[in-house]
Design a protein around this motif. Structure first.
Motif, PDB file in Angstrom:
ATOM      1  N   ALA A  65       0.841  -1.150  -0.152  1.00 37.56           N
ATOM      2  CA  ALA A  65      -0.195   0.190  -0.005  1.00 37.56           C
ATOM      3  C   ALA A  65       0.894   1.305   0.066  1.00 37.56           C
ATOM      4  N   GLU A  66       0.592   2.019  -0.969  1.00 36.22           N
ATOM      5  CA  GLU A  66       1.544   3.265  -1.110  1.00 36.22           C
ATOM      6  C   GLU A  66       0.568   4.446  -1.671  1.00 36.22           C
ATOM      7  N   GLU A  67       1.169   5.869  -1.295  1.00 38.16           N
ATOM      8  CA  GLU A  67       0.478   6.754  -1.781  1.00 38.16           C
ATOM      9  C   GLU A  67       0.672   7.092  -3.300  1.00 38.16           C
ATOM     10  N   GLY A  68      -0.178   7.765  -3.964  1.00 41.48           N
ATOM     11  CA  GLY A  68      -0.036   8.160  -5.506  1.00 41.48           C
ATOM     12  C   GLY A  68       0.853   9.152  -5.819  1.00 41.48           C
ATOM     13  N   SER A  69       1.155   9.068  -7.119  1.00 41.28           N
ATOM     14  CA  SER A  69       2.176  10.263  -7.595  1.00 41.28           C
ATOM     15  C   SER A  69       1.279  11.717  -7.737  1.00 41.28           C
ATOM     16  N   SER A  70       0.396  11.785  -7.984  1.00 39.61           N
ATOM     17  CA  SER A  70      -0.479  12.870  -8.076  1.00 39.61           C
ATOM     18  C   SER A  70      -1.294  13.498  -6.920  1.00 39.61           C
ATOM     19  N   LYS A  71      -1.695  14.629  -6.852  1.00 38.98           N
ATOM     20  CA  LYS A  71      -2.410  15.385  -5.773  1.00 38.98           C
ATOM     21  C   LYS A  71      -3.643  14.614  -5.791  1.00 38.98           C
ATOM     22  N   GLN A  72      -4.329  14.348  -6.935  1.00 40.46           N
ATOM     23  CA  GLN A  72      -5.674  13.875  -6.805  1.00 40.46           C
ATOM     24  C   GLN A  72      -5.818  12.407  -6.181  1.00 40.46           C
ATOM     25  N   ARG A  73      -4.532  11.743  -6.417  1.00 37.00           N
ATOM     26  CA  ARG A  73      -4.644  10.172  -5.975  1.00 37.00           C
ATOM     27  C   ARG A  73      -3.699  10.049  -4.925  1.00 37.00           C
ATOM     28  N   LYS A  74      -3.044  11.089  -4.147  1.00 32.30           N
ATOM     29  CA  LYS A  74      -2.196  10.741  -3.201  1.00 32.30           C
ATOM     30  C   LYS A  74      -2.604   9.891  -2.233  1.00 32.30           C
ATOM     31  N   TYR A  75      -3.568  10.073  -1.659  1.00 33.35           N
ATOM     32  CA  TYR A  75      -4.303   9.226  -0.478  1.00 33.35           C
ATOM     33  C   TYR A  75      -5.207   7.925  -1.037  1.00 33.35           C
ATOM     34  N   ILE A  76      -5.920   8.535  -2.179  1.00 25.55           N
ATOM     35  CA  ILE A  76      -6.967   7.241  -2.347  1.00 25.55           C
ATOM     36  C   ILE A  76      -6.136   6.212  -3.204  1.00 25.55           C
ATOM     37  N   ASN A  77      -4.787   6.318  -3.230  1.00 25.04           N
ATOM     38  CA  ASN A  77      -3.944   5.458  -4.143  1.00 25.04           C
ATOM     39  C   ASN A  77      -3.636   4.256  -3.119  1.00 25.04           C
ATOM     40  N   TYR A  78      -3.854   4.567  -1.677  1.00 24.96           N
ATOM     41  CA  TYR A  78      -3.545   3.226  -0.855  1.00 24.96           C
ATOM     42  C   TYR A  78      -4.437   2.277  -1.028  1.00 24.96           C
ATOM     43  N   PRO A  79      -5.916   2.521  -1.046  1.00 23.39           N
ATOM     44  CA  PRO A  79      -6.830   1.539  -1.119  1.00 23.39           C
ATOM     45  C   PRO A  79      -6.755   0.976  -2.578  1.00 23.39           C
ATOM     46  N   ILE A  80      -6.784   1.891  -3.680  1.00 24.55           N
ATOM     47  CA  ILE A  80      -6.599   1.416  -4.881  1.00 24.55           C
ATOM     48  C   ILE A  80      -5.483   0.432  -5.196  1.00 24.55           C
ATOM     49  N   SER A  81      -4.309   0.758  -4.722  1.00 14.78           N
ATOM     50  CA  SER A  81      -3.153  -0.087  -4.706  1.00 14.78           C
ATOM     51  C   SER A  81      -3.268  -1.531  -4.568  1.00 14.78           C
ATOM     52  N   GLN A  82      -4.489  -1.575  -3.466  1.00 13.75           N
ATOM     53  CA  GLN A  82      -4.498  -2.968  -2.906  1.00 13.75           C
ATOM     54  C   GLN A  82      -5.436  -4.018  -3.791  1.00 13.75           C
ATOM     55  N   SER A  83      -6.457  -3.022  -4.658  1.00  7.83           N
ATOM     56  CA  SER A  83      -7.365  -3.844  -5.304  1.00  7.83           C
ATOM     57  C   SER A  83      -6.771  -4.467  -6.709  1.00  7.83           C
ATOM     58  N   LEU A  84      -6.609  -5.832  -6.721  1.00  3.53           N
ATOM     59  CA  LEU A  84      -6.148  -6.642  -7.500  1.00  3.53           C
ATOM     60  C   LEU A  84      -7.168  -6.897  -8.697  1.00  3.53           C
ATOM     61  N   LEU A  85      -8.069  -8.154  -8.429  1.00  2.00           N
ATOM     62  CA  LEU A  85      -9.148  -8.199  -9.412  1.00  2.00           C
ATOM     63  C   LEU A  85     -10.546  -7.626  -8.850  1.00  2.00           C
ATOM     64  N   ARG A  86     -10.558  -6.536  -9.508  1.00  2.00           N
ATOM     65  CA  ARG A  86     -12.082  -5.892  -9.228  1.00  2.00           C
ATOM     66  C   ARG A  86     -13.320  -6.816  -9.690  1.00  2.00           C
ATOM     67  N   ASN A  87     -14.369  -6.410  -9.446  1.00  2.00           N
ATOM     68  CA  ASN A  87     -15.706  -7.173  -9.484  1.00  2.00           C
ATOM     69  C   ASN A  87     -15.924  -7.547 -11.029  1.00  2.00           C
ATOM     70  N   ALA A  88     -15.645  -6.365 -11.874  1.00  2.00           N
ATOM     71  CA  ALA A  88     -15.840  -6.603 -13.186  1.00  2.00           C
ATOM     72  C   ALA A  88     -14.709  -7.356 -13.912  1.00  2.00           C
ATOM     73  N   ASP A  89     -13.591  -7.365 -13.216  1.00  2.00           N
ATOM     74  CA  ASP A  89     -12.515  -8.333 -13.824  1.00  2.00           C
ATOM     75  C   ASP A  89     -13.021  -9.719 -13.616  1.00  2.00           C
ATOM     76  N   LYS A  90     -13.352 -10.041 -12.525  1.00  2.00           N
ATOM     77  CA  LYS A  90     -13.897 -11.389 -12.136  1.00  2.00           C
ATOM     78  C   LYS A  90     -14.985 -11.888 -12.981  1.00  2.00           C
ATOM     79  N   ASP A  91     -16.156 -11.171 -13.129  1.00  2.00           N
ATOM     80  CA  ASP A  91     -17.048 -11.454 -14.129  1.00  2.00           C
ATOM     81  C   ASP A  91     -16.523 -11.721 -15.464  1.00  2.00           C
ATOM     82  N   ARG A  92     -15.684 -10.928 -15.908  1.00  2.00           N
ATOM     83  CA  ARG A  92     -14.923 -11.272 -17.144  1.00  2.00           C
ATOM     84  C   ARG A  92     -14.026 -12.607 -17.182  1.00  2.00           C
ATOM     85  N   LEU A  93     -13.607 -12.849 -16.464  1.00  2.00           N
ATOM     86  CA  LEU A  93     -12.860 -13.974 -16.045  1.00  2.00           C
ATOM     87  C   LEU A  93     -13.777 -15.390 -16.341  1.00  2.00           C
ATOM     88  N   ARG A  94     -14.836 -15.121 -15.400  1.00  2.00           N
ATOM     89  CA  ARG A  94     -15.887 -16.346 -15.412  1.00  2.00           C
ATOM     90  C   ARG A  94     -16.319 -16.458 -16.812  1.00  2.00           C
TER      91      ARG A  94
END
Length: 554
Positions: free
Chosen positions: A162-191
């Protein structure tokens, strides 16, 4: 009733239990993983799903009126677990709801709109909910929880991601976004892909990843980025395989979107192979069962070739090798072995493969033992066990100066006797990262040999403490080598407990051994960076007085 602390402990165990030392940890929480975690509780679910139950429990803990109160989770429990992990899981759940086309335009307002829905917080024209607003000259309030989680992972011998983002808009929300591997849409596409291809074979993680990657053009942008990011290869391969196992367990449906069926743990265990060689040069391979990540199983036995073998832990992630030496037929065709009792797991599967990559024992590289512990690291010498039909591919990779092995390009060593078509090559090593323009018959072979990163840290020599991961005696420290495709890198050594930098070199020579400074006792992280690439290695230093010699007896 399942409490917040129950969930918090269960989440931490889910992501770290039976996970090898030095593994990168992603807090990639979604509804599927919550259903599996919930199924392990002794209580019955009081809501429509365990995911709903989890969100309700976290909400009742941290939401006071219309405001988030992080003081209720900003400390550790009696076991030393950081209590904020369940709340951070809610933040990752919000990231998993992202649509594919939002990657480049997502900001705090859009992200926290999803976050608010999960915790039933009202919209108030502010980008951040009350309680998470940022004060001047301070970090976002939740960053303390992320740093506590990262620090705890380091202390336990894992690599946080988990790490901060490189831009001001994503600096803090990049922490949770960096942890998201397969999103729900990705799993549906794989299935849908699994259904379209009618894949029913119990492949291992590496084989399935290659087959999925061959369908690259049909994926979401986010899934394409995951496949392209070689540094996440093993983590992404694992979650794709978990999705595949879930799909098979559900009866191979076209999609699971909108279903409320309970997710259950896979009832299959998988095995790698464990290689030994005696002083006469006799080589034998054994079944090497893998543990299920995040799950504690009871006493199990495996029936193999008419005999029963108890599963006993070898190290995090693996049971001890079992059975008689594997025959050529078992290596060639794979195998399925009955597990008893079958209430928790039913089968142990040795996948059918045309090759195996065998790396040295990560806890004792000088032992001469090799096994399928992981993909080879940059700079690491390994063994390839392969069927003769793949030798042309290996020679092509050698001719392109991508790999090398002991002897000339025609050197190979027969195993399993004169009538075998299985061979080995020794002291293999990856030489280059320029693999994209090279094509061979076996996509699986190329995928597993292609380097995952451009940097790798290795420790050698010194006096290791037996049965202790990456632990050395303070008077006999190891040497450190940074393997890279660049001549120099920046290296720092930091005390994990005090966060003090104890060594720094901005022009550290690569691909050669260096003595490290006289470290006193403690846990340290060695970091190497170059051209936006980074690598970490963990080392623990102890004194003679700290060693329990009685623990070395078997």
């Amino acid at each position: 009733m399942v409490t917040y602390s129950d969930w918090n402990t269960a989440l931490i165990n889910y992501f770290t239990q039976n996970v090898p030392y030095g593994t990168k940890i992603y807090l990639s929480l979604d509804s599927d993983s919550l259903e599996k975690i919930g199924s392990s509780f002794s209580q019955k679910c009081e809501h429509e799903s365990w995911a709903v139950s989890f969100c309700n429990v976290v909400r009742s803990r941290v939401v006071k009126g219309e405001k988030i109160d992080l003081s209720t989770v900003s400390y550790s429990d009696k076991s030393g677990y950081p209590l904020g992990v369940a709340f951070l899981g809610i933040m990752v759940l919000a990231a998993n709801e992202m649509a594919d086309d939002e990657d480049n335009k997502l900001d705090e307002k859009n992200y926290f709109s999803r976050f608010r829905k999960i915790l039933c917080l009202p919209e108030d024209r502010q980008s951040r909910p009350k309680g998470l607003q940022i004060r001047p000259n301070e970090d976002a309030p939740e960053i303390y929880l992320w740093k506590e989680w990262n620090s705890w992972l380091f202390q336990k011998g894992f690599i946080p991601t988990a790490e901060e983002g490189s831009s001001k808009q994503r600096k803090y929300i990049n922490y949770p976004i960096s942890q998201s591997l397969l999103r729900n849409a990705d799993k549906d596409r794989l299935r849908r892909l699994f259904h379209e291809k009618q894949w029913q074979t119990r492949w291992d993680e590496q084989t399935l990843f290659t087959k999925v990657a061959n369908e690259y053009s049909t994926f979401t942008q986010h899934l394409k980025k995951l496949i392209d990011d070689r540094s996440r290869y093993e983590s992404v391969a694992q979650v794709i395989h978990e999705t595949y196992e879930d799909w098979l367990a559900e009866g191979s449906p076209n999609t699971l979107t909108g279903r409320t069926k309970r997710r259950e743990w896979s009832r299959q265990l998988y095995a790698g192979i464990y290689r030994t060689e005696d002083f006469l040069g006799n080589i034998e391979y054994y079944l090497y069962p893998k543990q299920q990540k995040g799950r504690s199983l009871g006493s199990l036995t495996v029936e193999a070739n008419g005999e029963r073998w108890d599963l006993r832990e070898d190290r995090a992630g693996w049971y001890l090798p079992i059975g008689q030496p594997l025959s050529r037929q078992e290596i060639s065709n794979g195998g399925t072995y009955q597990i008893n009792p079958n209430t928790q797991a039913e089968k142990l599967i040795l996948p059918k493969r045309d090759f195996w990559i065998l790396v040295p024992d990560p806890d004792n590289p000088e032992s001469g033992v090799y096994a399928s512990w992981s993909s080879p690291k940059l700079g690491e010498q390994f063994i390839i066990l392969f069927r003769e039909s793949l030798f042309t591919d290996l020679q092509r990779l050698r001719d392109e100066n991508l790999i090398q092995w002991e002897g000339d390009r025609d050197t190979k060593y027969l195993v399993f006797g004169d009538n075998s078509d299985w061979y080995e090559v020794y002291q293999c090593q990856v030489l280059s990262k320029a693999w994209d323009a090279v094509f061979i018959q076996s996509a699986e072979l190329k995928n597993e040999l292609q380097p995952k990163t451009s940097l790798s840290i290795s420790f050698s020599g010194g006096l290791r403490v037996p049965k202790k991961n990456n632990t050395w005696i303070s008077d006999h420290l190891p040497q450190v080598t940074v393997f890279a495709f660049h001549p120099t890198v920046a290296v720092e050594i930091t005390n994990i407990t005090t966060n003090e930098t104890v060594y720094s070199d901005q022009s550290f020579s690569t691909n050669q051994r260096h003595s490290i400074p006289n470290l006193t006792q403690g846990s340290f992280i060695v970091s190497a960076t170059c051209s936006w690439q980074s690598a970490q290695g963990l080392i623990k230093v102890v004194t003679w007085d700290e060693i329990d010699f009685t623990s070395f007896s078997t």
